[in-house]
Design an enzyme around this catalytic site. Structure first.
Site, mmCIF file in Angstrom:
data_model
loop_
_atom_site.group_PDB
_atom_site.id
_atom_site.type_symbol
_atom_site.label_atom_id
_atom_site.label_comp_id
_atom_site.label_asym_id
_atom_site.label_seq_id
_atom_site.Cartn_x
_atom_site.Cartn_y
_atom_site.Cartn_z
ATOM 1 N N GLY A 255 0.826 -1.204 0.000
ATOM 2 C CA GLY A 255 0.000 0.000 0.000
ATOM 3 C C GLY A 255 0.859 1.252 0.000
ATOM 4 O O GLY A 255 2.025 1.234 0.406
ATOM 5 N N THR A 256 0.287 2.366 -0.434
ATOM 6 C CA THR A 256 1.079 3.589 -0.614
ATOM 7 C C THR A 256 1.274 4.396 0.664
ATOM 8 O O THR A 256 2.258 5.125 0.783
ATOM 9 C CB THR A 256 0.414 4.496 -1.672
ATOM 10 O OG1 THR A 256 -0.905 4.845 -1.234
ATOM 11 C CG2 THR A 256 0.354 3.803 -3.015
ATOM 12 N N ASP A 257 0.364 4.291 1.628
ATOM 13 C CA ASP A 257 0.428 5.176 2.792
ATOM 14 C C ASP A 257 1.731 5.030 3.565
ATOM 15 O O ASP A 257 2.308 6.021 4.012
ATOM 16 C CB ASP A 257 -0.766 4.923 3.718
ATOM 17 C CG ASP A 257 -2.065 5.457 3.159
ATOM 18 O OD1 ASP A 257 -2.004 6.211 2.161
ATOM 19 O OD2 ASP A 257 -3.139 5.128 3.691
ATOM 20 N N LYS A 328 5.879 10.063 0.567
ATOM 21 C CA LYS A 328 4.625 10.219 -0.166
ATOM 22 C C LYS A 328 4.232 11.683 -0.134
ATOM 23 O O LYS A 328 4.142 12.295 0.934
ATOM 24 C CB LYS A 328 3.521 9.354 0.450
ATOM 25 C CG LYS A 328 2.230 9.361 -0.377
ATOM 26 C CD LYS A 328 1.185 8.404 0.164
ATOM 27 C CE LYS A 328 -0.069 8.442 -0.713
ATOM 28 N NZ LYS A 328 -1.140 7.543 -0.236
#
Length: 757
Positions: A255-257, A328
């Protein structure tokens, strides 16, 4: 384990947006078991085991025409593909080749299951496409070598549709999805997928194309990235370690978080990494028609399978970053990540450009190691105007062992005596406080008085590390049981390329023994080229460059040797010429066992790689690739080694300048242990395959009976691959059968890890 003409990649699927599905129209996305793996398996761009999709037949017009005539039906002005409901399996190349071999094929119909049927109307409303005489003409030569040209290799009778079974180990088998990887090998009923894309096998095609096969190990349960924790990082590192010898590269689907946190943590946990580890995911899941997941997965597979970039990278939006340099920066853009203090390692556009001068490589003769501990007693404290001292004091209380202090600007904080005293007391009792900037870009430099006051009370500067990396690094170091003073010193020193060293770039990072005894030369490209083109053992160019002559008019001029290189050209052109000639000289020195000269050329290369004019978008990464023996660049003993390591070189875009002509392979084959050690310290990969023979340096050393060289390579983490292990056993078996009385070579192969029955 892969063979010489393919790369095998293991994908560790931990969860995240990429494999999410909506439960219903009113609910949000959540990871769903098997969805990602089944999606990849159902799409021919990711999974084409029989080589019968349009992706496997689009590498030339003739092959596309052959596919089109056999697999489509005439429509109104265009060909319409066979509908899925009319077929359970399209005919494969092997079936296609059999049809061509049949003399009556041009008068028959190829049914949807690949069987040759008499010419007649089908029960459906549409006719199948006959193989026309014009098609017959070029099919003969297209399929004459069908087995070798088939992207899947499935043309030979009886070939397994998924290739050979691959052993995948898991650090938590009871928590692994039984549908995908609980068994000891992955097969057609598991998650053994293959990337079968002729147009994507290498960035620009060519004779050195590799097939990329991959397996997916799906975790159970799948996690939203916001739930990732230290045990999950340890598990990822452990699974990479368990499968390290069986795979050529690794991809973490995440996942990106918290992706930047995971990339930073893995970079610390994986020490002396010799293979690519790429973390990627998506902003839009595969379950959505429009998504970024396809490009991210394909790009990561291409980079992992085609290049040895021995770092933990983060790939997103056609860009490969050093993982521990990323953060991010957006939750609604497809370009969700950035590396504010370092340029990307690679960009994937029309071409794939790799900035080899930026790639971090292990320069020690040590094997890969995965660590299994990180301290949870770390935290981040962000300063803000009006922050009470009492809050800071409470925050710094035990059991906290380390704190990342996000200060203002270049490392500034309030200079209140009570606040500074709190920091001092915490540091004195062993708490490690690391100062980084709140700014997105820049570093802590203590150029202001308030910043120096923080240093005076024990707060150490963290340079230009990201918050994610600083936290992961501190957690990693605290778990090693070091003294606080040692941890403070290491926090300011780059361990995995996570911060910009104040001591210089790549050349400064070279081991001391790689620095020539002569006075170091300045990184001026004209001066460097003059040095490169001369034998340093016979000239004193460095001294003359350091002390320029005075002309009669009093104007400083360079020496005659340096002037020879100072033609009317830009520094860009001069550095390009130097970068083009250095691989030849490194290869020649290695093949002649000239350690001193090799040391000099490696030093010059390190200096040139720090020259700012060399960038990721320029042509320095595509110099000529003619072999020395073919162009007169090598003679005598160097030219005589062509039978050992072949006469063609690796794809110039897929390797570093120092490895372009594969000097480590020729030195290993000849048993030049001193040269091999020097090349390993300069960052040459022990996992690279020789272009023609397809063998690794370790195999070549054993094949030619060089035990000392083989042991050195093993110490550096080299291991034989599946095809090499089989060949070694066969060689020893044949030798024993021919003359059992003569000593066989089993002992040296055992040094390389080969076991015999």
């Amino acid at each position: 384990m892969s063979t010489s003409d393919e790369a095998l990649v293991l994908c560790l699927y931990a969860g995240g947006t990429i494999g999410m599905v909506r439960k219903d129209a009113s609910s949000g996305f959540a990871p769903y078991p098997s969805f990602l793996t089944e999606t990849l398996r159902s799409q021919s761009r990711f999974h084409d085991p029989h080589g019968d999709s349009i992706f496997s037949w689009s590498d030339s017009v003739d092959r596309y025409k052959a596919w089109s005539e056999a697999y489509t039906r005439p429509g109104s002005g265009a060909s319409t593909p066979l509908h899925a409901k009319d077929s359970t399996a399209l005919p494969s190349e092997s079936t296609f080749a059999k049809a061509v071999a049949d003399k009556s094929a041009n008068n028959s119909l190829l049914d949807v299951n690949g069987a040759v049927q008499p010419s007649k109307k089908r029960k459906s409303d549409h006719d199948a496409t006959p193989l026309t005489p014009s098609t017959q003409t070029h099919l003969d030569h297209l399929f004459a070598d069908s087995a070798s040209r088939s992207p899947s290799g499935a043309a030979s009778a009886g070939a397994p549709p998924f290739g050979h079974p691959v052993l995948v180990r898991s650090s938590a088998p009871k928590g692994t999805s039984t549908h995908h990887a609980l068994s000891s090998s992955l097969s057609a009923d598991g998650a053994h997928l293959e990337l079968q894309l002729p147009t994507l096998i290498t960035p620009r095609g060519g004779a050195h194309a590799k097939r990329v096969r991959y397996a997916v190990l799906e975790y159970d349960p799948l996690l939203d990235s916001s739930e990732m924790d230290i045990p999950d990082w340890i598990r990822l590192a452990s699974d990479i370690s368990l499968n390290y010898q069986n795979f050529d590269a690794f991809i973490v689907l995440h996942g990106t978080d918290t992706m930047a946190y995971t990339a930073s943590a893995l970079s610390m946990l994986l020490e002396n990494l010799g293979k690519s580890v790429i973390v990627t995911g998506a902003q839009v899941p595969l379950s959505e028609l429009r998504n970024d997941a396809i490009e991210n997965v394909l790009g990561a597979l291409m980079l992992a399978g085609s290049y040895i970039i021995p770092e933990v990278g983060l790939y997103f939006a056609s860009t490969l970053y050093r993982g521990n340099r990323t953060s991010k920066v957006s939750n609604n853009a497809l370009a969700a990540f950035d590396s504010p203090n370092m340029a990307p390692l690679a960009r994937v556009g029309i071409n794939i450009e790799v900035a080899w001068n930026l790639v971090e490589r292990s320069r020690s003769v040590k094997s890969f190691r995965a660590h299994d501990r990180m301290s949870p007693n770390v935290a981040v404290l962000r300063l803000f105007p009006g922050l009470p001292t009492s809050t800071v004091k409470s925050f710094l209380s035990p059991p906290l062992e380390g704190v990342i202090l996000e200060s203002y600007g270049a490392g500034n904080a309030p200079s209140r005596p009570d606040l500074l005293e709190v920091f001092k007391q915490a540091s004195d009792r062993g708490l490690v406080i690391v100062n980084i900037t709140q700014c997105v870009q820049g570093e802590v430099s203590a150029i202001y008085a308030v910043g120096k006051k923080l240093e005076a009370v024990g707060v150490v500067a963290g340079g230009d590390m990201t918050p994610e990396c600083a936290l992961a690094k501190l957690s990693y170091l605290l778990a090693k049981g070091l003294e606080p003073a040692e941890i403070r010193e290491l926090m300011g020193r780059p361990l995995r390329g996570e911060l910009t060293s104040s001591r210089g770039g790549a050349a400064q990072a070279l081991p001391h023994e790689l620095t020539p005894a002569a006075k170091p030369i300045k990184a001026d490209v004209r001066t460097l080229l003059a040095h490169i083109l001369q034998n340093p053992s016979k000239t004193q160019v460095a001294a003359s460059a350091a002390s320029p002559d005075k002309s009669r008019s009093g104007v400083e001029t360079t020496s005659r040797d340096v002037r020879a290189a100072a033609w009317d050209s830009s520094e860009h052109e001069v550095s390009a010429a130097a970068m083009a000639v250095l691989p030849w000289l490194i290869y020649e020195a290695a093949s002649k066992n000239d350690v001193a000269l090799l040391q000099w050329h490696i030093y010059a290369l390190g200096q040139l790689e720090t020259v700012p004019t060399i960038s990721i978008d320029e042509e320095h990464f595509h110099p000529s690739t003619l072999h020395p023996a073919a162009s007169g660049g090598a003679s005598g003993e160097a030219a005589a080694t062509s039978h050992i390591v072949g006469e063609s070189v690796a794809n110039p875009e897929a390797t570093t300048p120092i490895e372009k002509l594969q000097p480590l392979h020729v030195a290993s084959a000849k048993g030049f242990t001193g040269v091999v050690e020097l090349l390993l310290q300069a960052g040459c990969s022990v996992h690279a395959r020789e272009t023609t023979s397809g063998h690794s340096p370790l195999f070549l050393a054993c094949q030619h009976g060089h035990a000392a060289t083989a042991k050195l390579l093993r110490d550096a983490g080299a291991h034989l691959k599946e095809d090499e292990l089989a060949l070694a056993r066969f060689t020893v078996s044949q030798q024993r059968q021919r003359d059992p009385s003569t000593p066989d070579t089993a002992a040296i192969w055992q040094l390389a890890g080969v076991t015999f029955a």
